[in-house]
Design a protein around this motif. Structure first.
Motif, PDB file in Angstrom:
ATOM      1  N   LEU A 173       0.816  -1.218   0.000  1.00  0.00           N
ATOM      2  CA  LEU A 173       0.000   0.000   0.000  1.00  0.00           C
ATOM      3  C   LEU A 173       0.854   1.274   0.000  1.00  0.00           C
ATOM      4  O   LEU A 173       0.313   2.381   0.091  1.00  0.00           O
ATOM      5  N   HIS A 176       2.825   6.992   8.215  1.00  0.00           N
ATOM      6  CA  HIS A 176       1.397   6.664   8.163  1.00  0.00           C
ATOM      7  C   HIS A 176       0.925   5.997   9.456  1.00  0.00           C
ATOM      8  O   HIS A 176      -0.283   5.983   9.737  1.00  0.00           O
ATOM      9  N   ASN A 184      -7.121   5.747  10.068  1.00  0.00           N
ATOM     10  CA  ASN A 184      -8.040   5.477   8.963  1.00  0.00           C
ATOM     11  C   ASN A 184      -8.033   3.986   8.636  1.00  0.00           C
ATOM     12  O   ASN A 184      -7.144   3.234   9.071  1.00  0.00           O
ATOM     13  N   ASN A 185      -9.002   3.549   7.868  1.00  0.00           N
ATOM     14  CA  ASN A 185      -9.196   2.111   7.611  1.00  0.00           C
ATOM     15  C   ASN A 185      -8.020   1.479   6.876  1.00  0.00           C
ATOM     16  O   ASN A 185      -7.683   0.310   7.110  1.00  0.00           O
ATOM     17  N   GLU A 186      -7.387   2.216   5.974  1.00  0.00           N
ATOM     18  CA  GLU A 186      -6.279   1.657   5.211  1.00  0.00           C
ATOM     19  C   GLU A 186      -5.122   1.255   6.131  1.00  0.00           C
ATOM     20  O   GLU A 186      -4.568   0.161   6.019  1.00  0.00           O
ATOM     21  N   THR A 244      -5.552  -2.004   8.129  1.00  0.00           N
ATOM     22  CA  THR A 244      -5.483  -3.306   7.458  1.00  0.00           C
ATOM     23  C   THR A 244      -4.112  -3.958   7.633  1.00  0.00           C
ATOM     24  O   THR A 244      -3.965  -5.166   7.439  1.00  0.00           O
TER      25      THR A 244
END
Length: 808
Positions: free
Chosen positions: A595, A601, A642-644, A647
Motif C-alpha cells: 500500500l 502513516h 483510517n481504515n487503510e 489493514t
C-alpha cells in the motif's frame, strides 16, 4: 437506597465484576497497582455519578457508546479527587487563589484597607475624606489587589515576584568589552550577529561601558514591538533565555532575582500603599498560613474594621484554620500549586469540600495520604471521617496501612495487575482481610508475606567513602545547613510536610548538579545521548555556598513526579522513544509495502490519522458553558487511524490494537525484538505492566509518571556511578509493588550507582543504608537536620520522629 450495586463491570481489565458498596460508610478499595480498583471506582462509579447528575439537569446528552457494566443502582452525585486531575502546572495558580482566601483578602483590602491621602499622606477614615486637608480619596477597585489582574500586578515581573535577569557584573568582570565582544562571549550564530549589526550599527565595536544608557538598555533587554513579549528584539536577555531553556550551562550569567520593583510581593505600588494592621496584601501573601492566622486574629481586634470586614476575616480565619488542621500551615498563600506534592494538593481539595458541608454525596479520593509523614496521618484520617459523618459516602482508593485499618468496609481487587487482575478477591472488614490467603494485600498486612531484606552497607562513617556535600544551604526554609551524602549507597531523606526535604534535594542539590554537569555535559555523556534536564517552571532561588564531591559521580538522573505531557498524544511508548521503532516495524510488513505506507502513516499525528478526530480517537463536547467532556469518535470508533492503515497487522495485531495493549501483553508480542521489549520489561519490573502503551501521560498519577521516567532512565544502560534522585517513588504502589521497588533500588546500588529517595514509607526507609531527617516541624519551624545515620541509629535517637515508626 442503602448501597451502590454494580453488576457485570467489564471496563479495562475488570472481569464481569459484581460489587455492592455500602452508602454513608468509609470504604477503602485496595489491591495491587493496576489490579482494576481505579477502573471500578473512577471509570464507573465516578463517571456514572457525574453523568447521571448532569443528565438530570438536562446538560449532558448521554453520548457514551461503550457499555462498561450490565447495571448500576443507587448511584448519586459523585465528586472525585484524583491525583492526575488535581495536579496543575499553571504558575499563576497558588494556594491563595485555589482556596479562594486571596480573593476574600483582596475584597477585605479593597473595602477595609487604610487609604493614605495623596495630598498630605495622612491616613483617611472610612468616610474617604482627609480630616487634615479635606481632600477626598477614591478607594482602589478589587482588581488592584490581584497579581493576576493587569491593574494589580507589578508590571516589572508581571505578577511573578521574581524574574530571570542578565548578570552584567559577571559578564563584564572588570573588563571593558565592546558590544560585539559581549555577544560573541555568550555565543551567537552568524545570522543573529548580522541582525545585531543592523540594529546597533555604529555601536557594535564601541566599549559597552561608554555607549549611551538607552543603547545599553537595548543591548541587555532589547525592545518590544507593540508591547508584545513575543516580538522582543535580539539582545543579551533573549539569547541567554533561549540557551537557558535548552538546558545550557550559563555559569550565573542569567539567573533568577527578586523583583526590584515589588520586592517579591507581586502586586503594584498602589496596592502596596493600602495597609491593614501595618501590612499590605503582598506581605500577607508571603506569610505562611501559620503566620497569617496570627495576623488575621489581630486584625479582628482593630477598631477601624467594620462589621462587614470582621465577617470577611472570620471567613478567612475559618479557611486558614481548616488548612492548618490538615498539616498545611507551612504553605504560604503565594505558594505555587505546581510546587505542591500530590498529597498536599488533595488535602487542599479535601478541605474545600469539608467547608461546603454538603451531604448525600459520593466522594472518591485517590491516595490522600501521599506525601504525609506517619505522624501526620491522624488529622487527615479524621478529616475523611468528618466528611463521611456529614452524611456522605466516602470511597478511598489507597494502599496505606493506617487508612485500611480504619475502613468500615474493604474491597480488595486482584489478585495481581493487568490481565491477571480485575477480580474481587475480598469484601469485608480488616480482620477478615488479614485472614484472606488469596489477597496479596492481606498477606503483606498480616506479615505472612515479607518485604525483601537488603544487606545494608556497614561503616558508612568511614572517611574513605566519597561524599557529595552541600555547604551552607539556605533555600526556602533551610537554616544554613550543610549535609554530606555518602555515595554508593541507598539514602533516604525524611521529615514532616514542609520540613525542607524538597528544598534540600529538588531545589538545592538538583540545581547544583545541573550546573556542574552542564559545564561539561559532553564529557560526562558517555553514550553520546542528548543531556535531558527538566525545565524549571518555578521561580525558586537556590541558595547554597557550594557543592563539593560532584566529581565523584559520572552523572545524575532526577526522577520527579512532575507531569510529562498534557495532551492525548503523549504516552508511554512516545516518552520512552520506542514508538518510532514500532512504527518502522509496521512499515516493513508486506501489506504496508503493497500500500506504499511509510512509518509516518502509522503515526496518529500524521497521514494515517482518522480525519474526523485528527488521531485523538475522541471529540470534545461542551454541554454547558466551560464544562468540557469527551465522546468516542463515531468514524474511527476510538481507533485513531483510517481504515487503510488498520489493514496492516503485525502478528495479528493492527497499530491501534498495539496502542490498546497493556505493557505485560506487549512484552509477549515483541519478545523477539530486543530494542522494543527491553524498555517494556523495565516498565513491568517497576510495577507498570498494567499500563496501556497508548495511555495519555496526562491521565497518569504522579507516581506513575515518576516510574515511567525511571524506566526511561534505566533503559539508557549507563555505565554506572550515576546518582539517581527520586521523589517519593512509592506513590501509587501497593505493598507488593513496594517490595519489587526495593529489589530494583538494591540492583541499582549493586551496579555501582547511588540513590537518594525522598520518602515517608517506613518499609523503604528501613531498607536504606543511611537516612537524613529534617524538621522538627514544617515551615519556619523546620529546615534543620534533626537526625542522620543508619536506620538503627534513628531508632535510638530521641530527636528522630521517623525512628519511632521503624522496625529494625
Amino acid at each position: 437506597m442503602k448501597s451502590i450495586k454494580i453488576t457485570g463491570a467489564r471496563i479495562h481489565n475488570l472481569k464481569d465484576v459484581d460489587i455492592t458498596i455500602p452508602k454513608n460508610k468509609l470504604t477503602v478499595a485496595t489491591g495491587i497497582s493496576g489490579s482494576g480498583k481505579s477502573s471500578l471506582m473512577f471509570d464507573i462509579v465516578f463517571e456514572e455519578g457525574r453523568k447521571g447528575y448532569l443528565q438530570s439537569l438536562g446538560i449532558f446528552p448521554g453520548l457514551e457508546n461503550e457499555r462498561k457494566f450490565a447495571s448500576i443502582e443507587g448511584i448519586g452525585p459523585t465528586i472525585a479527587v484524583k491525583q492526575s486531575v488535581v495536579r496543575q502546572n499553571n504558575p499563576r495558580s497558588t494556594v491563595g487563589s485555589k482556596t479562594n482566601i486571596f480573593n476574600l483578602l483582596a475584597l477585605l483590602y479593597s473595602s477595609e484597607g487604610q487609604v493614605k491621602c495623596s495630598e498630605c499622606n495622612e491616613t483617611i477614615g472610612q468616610d474617604k475624606v482627609c480630616a487634615k486637608c479635606g481632600h477626598e480619596e477614591e478607594r482602589l477597585e478589587l482588581g488592584y489587589f490581584s497579581y493576576n489582574n493587569p491593574n494589580g500586578m507589578c508590571m516589572k515581573c508581571a505578577g511573578r515576584g521574581a524574574y530571570y535577569h542578565v548578570n552584567m557584573e559577571k559578564l563584564i568582570a572588570n573588563k571593558n568589552p565592546t558590544v560585539r565582544e559581549l555577544f560573541n562571549f555568550i555565543g551567537v550564530t552568524p545570522g543573529i550577529l548580522r541582525v545585531l549589526e543592523r540594529n546597533f550599527k555604529g555601536y557594535m565595536d564601541q566599549p559597552y561601558l561608554e555607549i549611551p544608557d538607552e543603547i545599553k538598555e537595548e543591548v541587555v533587554n532589547g525592545h518590544y514591538v507593540s508591547n508584545n513579549s513575543a516580538n522582543q528584539s535580539f539582545c543579551l536577555s533573549r539569547i541567554l533565555q533561549a540557551k537557558h531553556k535548552r538546558g545550557e550551562y550559563l555559569n550565573g550569567l542569567y539567573e533568577i532575582t527578586l523583583c526590584s520593583e515589588c520586592h517579591g510581593y507581586r502586586i503594584g505600588e498602589e496596592a502596596r500603599n493600602i495597609l491593614i494592621n501595618d501590612k499590605h496584601i503582598g506581605q500577607v501573601g508571603k506569610m505562611t498560613l501559620d503566620e497569617a492566622k496570627t495576623f488575621f486574629e489581630s486584625a479582628l481586634e482593630l477598631n477601624e474594621i467594620t462589621q462587614f470586614g470582621k465577617n470577611l476575616l472570620k471567613d478567612i480565619l475559618g479557611k486558614t484554620n481548616s488548612l492548618i488542621a490538615s498539616r498545611l500551615g507551612h504553605l504560604s498563600l503565594y505558594r505555587e500549586m505546581s510546587s505542591l506534592s500530590g498529597g498536599e494538593i488533595q488535602r487542599l481539595f479535601l478541605n474545600s469540600h469539608l467547608e461546603s458541608k454538603l451531604e448525600s454525596l459520593i466522594y472518591i479520593l485517590d491516595e490522600p495520604t501521599v506525601g504525609l509523614h506517619e505522624s501526620e496521618k491522624i488529622e487527615l484520617l479524621q478529616s475523611i471521617k468528618a466528611l463521611k459523618d456529614l452524611g456522605n459516602t466516602v470511597i478511598v482508593v489507597e494502599h496505606d496501612r493506617s487508612t485500611i485499618e480504619i475502613a468500615e468496609h474493604i474491597i480488595d481487587i486482584g489478585p495481581k495487575a493487568g490481565i491477571e487482575g480485575g477480580e474481587v478477591i475480598y469484601e469485608g472488614d480488616y480482620a477478615g482481610l488479614l485472614k484472606c490467603d488469596k489477597s496479596l494485600t492481606g498477606q503483606y498486612l498480616s506479615g505472612k508475606a515479607k518485604m525483601p531484606v537488603r544487606m545494608l552497607k556497614q561503616n558508612i562513617d568511614d572517611s574513605a567513602i566519597p561524599r557529595l556535600v552541600i555547604r551552607h544551604a539556605k533555600t526556602n526554609n533551610l537554616k544554613d545547613i550543610s549535609v554530606a551524602f555518602p555515595l554508593g549507597i541507598l539514602i533516604g531523606v525524611s521529615g514532616v510536610s514542609g520540613s525542607g526535604k524538597s528544598s534540600l534535594i529538588s531545589s538545592t542539590l538538583t540545581p547544583l548538579l545541573k550546573s556542574y554537569f552542564r559545564l561539561d555535559a559532553n564529557k560526562n555523556n558517555t553514550n553520546g545521548e542528548e543531556v535531558d534536564f527538566e525545565d524549571e517552571s518555578l521561580l525558586i532561588e537556590t541558595i547554597a555556598e557550594r557543592l563539593d564531591g560532584a566529581e565523584n559521580i559520572s552523572g545524575f538522573a532526577e526522577v520527579s513526579q512532575a507531569p510529562i505531557g498534557r495532551n492525548i498524544n503523549s504516552n508511554p511508548v512516545t516518552f520512552t522513544k520506542i514508538w518510532d521503532k514500532i512504527r518502522r516495524l509496521f512499515a516493513e510488513q508486506p501489506e504496508a509495502k503493497r500500500l506504499n505506507l511509510t512509518a509516518g502513516h502509522f503515526s496518529f499525528n500524521s497521514e494515517g490519522a482518522c480525519r474526523e478526530c485528527h488521531g485523538s480517537g475522541r471529540k470534545a463536547i461542551f454541554p454547558e458553558g466551560s464544562l468540557k467532556m469527551y465522546a468516542t469518535c463515531e468514524k474511527c470508533k476510538g481507533k485513531r487511524y483510517n481504515n487503510e492503515v488498520l489493514t496492516v497487522t503485525y502478528k495479528g495485531k493492527n497499530i491501534s490494537e498495539i496502542l490498546d495493549m497493556q505493557i505485560s501483553e506487549a512484552i509477549a508480542l515483541f519478545s523477539d525484538n530486543d530494542v522494543i521489549v527491553r524498555p517494556l520489561q523495565i516498565m513491568e519490573r517497576i510495577g507498570m505492566g498494567y499500563i496501556k502503551l497508548g495511555q495519555p501521560t496526562s491521565t497518569m498519577s504522579g507516581g506513575e509518571t515518576q516510574r515511567l521516567k525511571l524506566a526511561k532512565e534505566l533503559g539508557r544502560q549507563r555505565k554506572g556511578n550515576i546518582l539517581y534522585i527520586m521523589d517519593e517513588p512509592t506513590t501509587g504502589l501497593s505493598l507488593y509493588d513496594t517490595a519489587q521497588l526495593i529489589k530494583l533500588l538494591d540492583e541499582l546500588i549493586k551496579s555501582g550507582n547511588s540513590v537518594i529517595v525522598i520518602e515517608h514509607n517506613h518499609e523503604v526507609l528501613e531498607s536504606c543504608d543511611w537516612i537524613v531527617e529534617l524538621g522538627p516541624e514544617g515551615g519556619l519551624k523546620g529546615g534543620e537536620i534533626i537526625a542522620e545515620g543508619t536506620p538503627k541509629d534513628l531508632v535510638k535517637n530521641p530527636k528522630s520522629l521517623i525512628g519511632k515508626y521503624l522496625t529494625i
